[in-house]
Design a protein around this motif. Structure first.
Motif, mmCIF file in Angstrom:
data_model
loop_
_atom_site.group_PDB
_atom_site.id
_atom_site.type_symbol
_atom_site.label_atom_id
_atom_site.label_comp_id
_atom_site.label_asym_id
_atom_site.label_seq_id
_atom_site.Cartn_x
_atom_site.Cartn_y
_atom_site.Cartn_z
ATOM 1 N N THR A 47 0.827 -1.212 0.000
ATOM 2 C CA THR A 47 0.000 0.000 0.000
ATOM 3 C C THR A 47 0.862 1.262 0.000
ATOM 4 O O THR A 47 0.634 2.171 -0.803
ATOM 5 C CB THR A 47 -0.947 -0.002 1.214
ATOM 6 O OG1 THR A 47 -1.771 -1.169 1.155
ATOM 7 C CG2 THR A 47 -1.824 1.234 1.224
ATOM 8 N N LYS A 48 1.846 1.317 0.877
ATOM 9 C CA LYS A 48 2.724 2.489 0.931
ATOM 10 C C LYS A 48 3.590 2.578 -0.318
ATOM 11 O O LYS A 48 3.888 3.672 -0.802
ATOM 12 C CB LYS A 48 3.598 2.467 2.178
ATOM 13 C CG LYS A 48 2.822 2.726 3.455
ATOM 14 C CD LYS A 48 3.725 2.698 4.657
ATOM 15 C CE LYS A 48 2.920 2.756 5.943
ATOM 16 N NZ LYS A 48 3.769 2.558 7.126
ATOM 17 N N ALA A 49 3.995 1.426 -0.856
ATOM 18 C CA ALA A 49 4.795 1.421 -2.082
ATOM 19 C C ALA A 49 4.007 2.062 -3.224
ATOM 20 O O ALA A 49 4.543 2.886 -3.972
ATOM 21 C CB ALA A 49 5.210 0.008 -2.433
ATOM 22 N N GLN A 50 2.747 1.693 -3.346
ATOM 23 C CA GLN A 50 1.908 2.285 -4.388
ATOM 24 C C GLN A 50 1.717 3.777 -4.143
ATOM 25 O O GLN A 50 1.733 4.584 -5.074
ATOM 26 C CB GLN A 50 0.551 1.578 -4.467
ATOM 27 C CG GLN A 50 -0.288 2.017 -5.637
ATOM 28 C CD GLN A 50 0.401 1.779 -6.980
ATOM 29 O OE1 GLN A 50 0.994 0.735 -7.219
ATOM 30 N NE2 GLN A 50 0.349 2.760 -7.850
ATOM 31 N N ALA A 51 1.591 4.172 -2.888
ATOM 32 C CA ALA A 51 1.457 5.597 -2.552
ATOM 33 C C ALA A 51 2.730 6.363 -2.913
ATOM 34 O O ALA A 51 2.655 7.513 -3.362
ATOM 35 C CB ALA A 51 1.138 5.757 -1.072
#
Length: 88
Positions: A47-51
């Motif tokens: 999730t944070k990687a995509q953000a």
């Protein structure tokens, strides 16, 4: 008891070996890596990687690790843990 001690010794050796391998891995470039690679960083996840990718696409490249705090969910603690594993 001997089996337990052997198991503990083996676990310690394997843990040490994996730390040595982790230290030899080249830093990940935050400005060029895809979400899959970024997700491998400690404290990031998918999730944070995509953000990170979305923020980079919308706001331009990150100049340094501190810039990562502009991504929702990434604070100073996460940045401190990543400092030796990322490049820009």
């Amino acid at each position: 008891m001997k089996t337990l001690l052997k198991t503990l010794a083996l676990s310690l050796l394997l843990g040490t070996a994996s730390m040595a391998v982790a230290q030899d891995v080249a830093p990940i470039n935050i400005n060029t890596a895809n979400a899959e690679l970024l997700a491998e960083l400690p404290g990031i996840g998918s999730t944070k990687a995509q953000a990170i990718v979305e923020d980079r696409d919308n706001n331009g490249p990150f100049a340094d690790a501190d810039d990562l705090t502009r991504v929702n969910g990434i604070g100073e603690g996460t940045v401190a843990n990543l400092s030796d594993q990322v490049e820009f």
